[in-house]
Design an enzyme around this catalytic site. Sequence first.
Site, PDB file in Angstrom:
ATOM      1  CB  ALA A  14       8.945   2.487  -1.009  1.00  0.00           C
ATOM      2  N   GLY A  70       7.483  -3.270   3.387  1.00  0.00           N
ATOM      3  CA  GLY A  70       7.463  -4.399   4.301  1.00  0.00           C
ATOM      4  C   GLY A  70       8.501  -5.457   4.025  1.00  0.00           C
ATOM      5  CD  GLU A 129       8.428   0.142   7.247  1.00  0.00           C
ATOM      6  OE1 GLU A 129       9.637   0.300   7.019  1.00  0.00           O
ATOM      7  OE2 GLU A 129       7.708  -0.608   6.555  1.00  0.00           O
TER       8      GLU A 129
END
Length: 232
Positions: free
Chosen positions: A85, A97, A105
């Site tokens: 993350a 992202g 994901e």
Amino acid sequence: MTMDALKRQAAARALEYVEDGMRLGLGTGSTAKHFVELLGERVRDGLKVVGVPTSEATRADAERCGVPLTTLDDLDRLDLTVDGADEIDPDLNLTKGGGGALLREKIVAAASDRMIVIADETKWVAGLGRFPLPIEVIPFGLAATRRAITEVFAKAGVSGELAVRKRPDGHAFVTDGGHWIFDAHLGQIPDASYLAGLLNPIPGVVEHGLFIGLARVAMLAGAEGIRIVERR
């Protein structure tokens, strides 16, 4: 200890949750790559698992490491997803992202019975927003989509630059799904769940990097070891 060593330490701890016969979601990014490499070592030692990669980069890493792969076309449910993350808040909501794989994901995480997020301790934040929020969009009608996103930001009480992500050569970054990404530099997001709900229905928005209520456990590696946080 280097940052890379901390990431590998978190990945090794997550590997302890993997059991024989599991169907695994394999995340994308530098920390998730460590998990795939360590998983490959266990597979070579006889562990029987199958993985669903969240990006073409992860697919290549898994194949190189000898991890058997499948797709969500063949499996409708996964036992566990392990992913990194960009930000983790105390409720285990995430910003993801940064590597551009947020759509796959999120699909894989949502198809999993459990998601473990692994990271170094710098990713732990009091509230999301410091890291630019990725918003995956369809290139068609980009100006209209940008305007709609900006209007939603105002409603959610946030504002900031909304920039198309670029490759080093200056061209637009293109995701594995053929989409573009806006990176939204918002600062603090007062209510990430509310913002996520406003972004979801915008025509032209494919997905966004707010992962709300998906992670069950966070493993944060720091100089003093691994801190494990479970969702409240």
